[in-house]
Design a protein around this motif. Sequence first.
Motif, PDB file in Angstrom:
ATOM      1  N   GLN A  89       5.823  -7.127  -2.143  1.00  7.94           N
ATOM      2  CA  GLN A  89       5.027  -8.367  -2.034  1.00  7.94           C
ATOM      3  C   GLN A  89       3.521  -8.121  -2.159  1.00  7.94           C
ATOM      4  O   GLN A  89       2.729  -8.963  -1.753  1.00  7.94           O
ATOM      5  N   VAL A  90       3.151  -6.949  -2.669  1.00 10.39           N
ATOM      6  CA  VAL A  90       1.714  -6.636  -2.824  1.00 10.39           C
ATOM      7  C   VAL A  90       1.458  -6.222  -4.275  1.00 10.39           C
ATOM      8  O   VAL A  90       2.247  -5.475  -4.854  1.00 10.39           O
ATOM      9  N   HIS A  91       0.386  -6.729  -4.865  1.00 14.55           N
ATOM     10  CA  HIS A  91      -0.048  -6.240  -6.188  1.00 14.55           C
ATOM     11  C   HIS A  91      -0.832  -4.951  -5.939  1.00 14.55           C
ATOM     12  O   HIS A  91      -1.912  -4.983  -5.346  1.00 14.55           O
ATOM     13  N   TRP A  92      -0.288  -3.818  -6.408  1.00 17.26           N
ATOM     14  CA  TRP A  92      -0.966  -2.530  -6.219  1.00 17.26           C
ATOM     15  C   TRP A  92      -1.567  -2.082  -7.528  1.00 17.26           C
ATOM     16  O   TRP A  92      -0.861  -2.007  -8.539  1.00 17.26           O
ATOM     17  N   HIS A  97      -3.945   1.019 -13.018  1.00 16.46           N
ATOM     18  CA  HIS A  97      -2.568   0.762 -13.449  1.00 16.46           C
ATOM     19  C   HIS A  97      -1.861  -0.077 -12.405  1.00 16.46           C
ATOM     20  O   HIS A  97      -1.879   0.272 -11.214  1.00 16.46           O
ATOM     21  N   ARG A  98      -1.220  -1.114 -12.864  1.00 11.53           N
ATOM     22  CA  ARG A  98      -0.493  -1.970 -11.933  1.00 11.53           C
ATOM     23  C   ARG A  98       0.877  -1.357 -11.645  1.00 11.53           C
ATOM     24  O   ARG A  98       1.680  -1.162 -12.554  1.00 11.53           O
ATOM     25  N   LEU A 222      -3.936  -4.763  -3.443  1.00  7.77           N
ATOM     26  CA  LEU A 222      -4.718  -3.568  -3.138  1.00  7.77           C
ATOM     27  C   LEU A 222      -5.161  -2.929  -4.440  1.00  7.77           C
ATOM     28  O   LEU A 222      -4.335  -2.551  -5.262  1.00  7.77           O
ATOM     29  N   SER A 223      -6.466  -2.887  -4.643  1.00  5.00           N
ATOM     30  CA  SER A 223      -7.029  -2.375  -5.887  1.00  5.00           C
ATOM     31  C   SER A 223      -7.891  -1.171  -5.531  1.00  5.00           C
ATOM     32  O   SER A 223      -8.941  -1.301  -4.908  1.00  5.00           O
ATOM     33  N   ASN A 224      -7.391   0.021  -5.881  1.00  3.18           N
ATOM     34  CA  ASN A 224      -8.093   1.230  -5.441  1.00  3.18           C
ATOM     35  C   ASN A 224      -9.270   1.585  -6.327  1.00  3.18           C
ATOM     36  O   ASN A 224      -9.273   1.300  -7.523  1.00  3.18           O
ATOM     37  N   ALA A 225     -10.244   2.247  -5.702  1.00  4.37           N
ATOM     38  CA  ALA A 225     -11.399   2.735  -6.467  1.00  4.37           C
ATOM     39  C   ALA A 225     -10.966   3.922  -7.314  1.00  4.37           C
ATOM     40  O   ALA A 225     -10.005   4.618  -6.983  1.00  4.37           O
ATOM     41  N   LEU A 411       4.067   5.196  -2.120  1.00  5.84           N
ATOM     42  CA  LEU A 411       3.770   4.324  -0.971  1.00  5.84           C
ATOM     43  C   LEU A 411       4.315   4.902   0.335  1.00  5.84           C
ATOM     44  O   LEU A 411       3.720   4.717   1.390  1.00  5.84           O
ATOM     45  N   ARG A 412       5.424   5.605   0.270  1.00  2.00           N
ATOM     46  CA  ARG A 412       5.939   6.239   1.500  1.00  2.00           C
ATOM     47  C   ARG A 412       4.966   7.307   1.995  1.00  2.00           C
ATOM     48  O   ARG A 412       4.812   7.507   3.195  1.00  2.00           O
ATOM     49  N   VAL A 413       4.286   7.973   1.076  1.00  2.00           N
ATOM     50  CA  VAL A 413       3.317   8.992   1.496  1.00  2.00           C
ATOM     51  C   VAL A 413       2.051   8.331   2.050  1.00  2.00           C
ATOM     52  O   VAL A 413       1.583   8.680   3.129  1.00  2.00           O
ATOM     53  N   VAL A 414       1.499   7.347   1.325  1.00  4.93           N
ATOM     54  CA  VAL A 414       0.254   6.750   1.835  1.00  4.93           C
ATOM     55  C   VAL A 414       0.495   5.913   3.094  1.00  4.93           C
ATOM     56  O   VAL A 414      -0.425   5.661   3.866  1.00  4.93           O
ATOM     57  N   ASN A 415       1.760   5.520   3.322  1.00  3.02           N
ATOM     58  CA  ASN A 415       2.086   4.834   4.578  1.00  3.02           C
ATOM     59  C   ASN A 415       2.446   5.820   5.686  1.00  3.02           C
ATOM     60  O   ASN A 415       2.923   5.430   6.752  1.00  3.02           O
TER      61      ASN A 415
END
Length: 447
Positions: A89-92, A97-98, A222-225, A411-415
Amino acid sequence: MAASGRAVVIGASLGGLLAARALVDSFTEVILLDRDAPPAEPVHRRGVPQGRHVHVLLARGRQALECLLPELGAELYRLGATPVDLHGQVHWYNDGHRMRSARSDLTGFGMSRPLLEQAVRQRILALPGVRLVPDCEVTGLLATADGRRVTGVRLAPREGRAATLTADLVVDAGGRASRSPTWLAELGYPAVEQERVEVGVTYVTRRYRREDGQLEDKLGVLSNAMPGRARYGVVAPQEGGRFAVTVAGILGEAPPVDEAGFIRYATSLAAPQVGELVRQAQPLDEPVLMRFPASVRRRYERLSRFPDGLLIFADALCSLNPVYGQGITVAAVQALLLRSLLARGRHRLARRFFRRAARVIDGPWSIAVGTDLRFPGVTGRRTWKVRFVNAYLARLHVAAARDAVLGAAFLRVVNLIDPPARLLGPDVMLRVLLGRRQRPSASSMAR
Ligand SMILES: Cc1cc2nc3c(=O)[nH]c(=O)nc-3n(C[C@H](O)[C@H](O)[C@H](O)COP(=O)(O)OP(=O)(O)OC[C@H]3O[C@@H](n4cnc5c(N)ncnc54)[C@H](O)[C@@H]3O)c2cc1C
């Protein structure tokens, strides 16, 4: 082991409250001291200036909070927090890159930071033996004549005379500006080694009315630098039917706080959904700004001498670049650690806690600092491992635009559910290599 004695906690923010949860099983009395008074409503308070900005609760943090405070998730939901499938449910957007989205069991909660703090505070203050003394600044430590044991704290209440409070254990959860390094020096202890990585992050946040159909019906962005475009953006739902939008620049770049400038900045992010939202949605307040100069880690575990009766906790121990959303999770995992160490007794507690807490911090610190070192302006040691991992992750992000399994692994790692090394396992590596052969589709590349 039966509970006994008094523990005093400096700071009643999330770190201090979670420390109190750990202490309550082993001490008959737990006293939280804070220079602020807790507000009756879930609103901003002075002692936590970051409280106005988006706070992401990582999946590991949610799990740890539930272990410490069962049913907290249900309580947050009742108070208006929105459960969010962090992959589905999040646009990463990573490196522009999406990420291909997919349903997952990585659940976060969309809510304001004051709401989370209030819900946790109410649960903690309902525990037997816990008390909060507001409007009371801690100004120093009490210690035995030889300085080998901390025996309490000096207090300066907002009203009334300076006082002292004795304790069997003092926990400093006073945040990144913790004064323990100075207080310890006054007691004759050597200076604690401090690692500092300058990132020069500036946050600007504004809140908007949430309505159906926004964000292409997802719940967050979430749009990363990335190097060359050191701009970051996040959109998260909050209670009260609103979205909070935080944009951030790093290395001294500050997003504007005027209306037109804020919209322009949001529109320049890799994720087009952020700009669309701020152009179309109804703002509910003015943009607010906060600076975060550097990640700071204090290596108490490396001190050869440290007094009994004192611990340093949460941000006072390590304050991480907030764009990775790790601080509350690290505090919650430290609380689980402290609870389990205390269950085995208080002997050499500081040594045992600092050694194990360092391991808790290692993963989040390596993610934050390792990623920040992608930016040439960030100073630090770029070991071959850091350079290899960053080059590899750049490829993973390309491949994750098509391969949802890679997005899930990342995502499992960054979470903080899986360790960073999980991304270097043969199954993930193979998918990254295969994924590289395919060119990302035009729709996966942001402007
Ligand atoms: C801009 C920003 C955004 C962030 N975003 C996220 C996020 O998305 N996700 C996440 O997990 N984390 C985030 N964090 C980190 C998170 O806010 C902290 O990790 C979390 O609040 C735990 O910190 P703490 O309790 O140790 O310290 P703090 O929250 O800083 O609280 C310190 C407390 O101690 C009190 N105090 C300090 N000194 C004294 C004293 N001498 N006497 C009495 N009281 C004292 C203060 O009043 C305050 O209440 C962010 C941080 C910043 C700066």
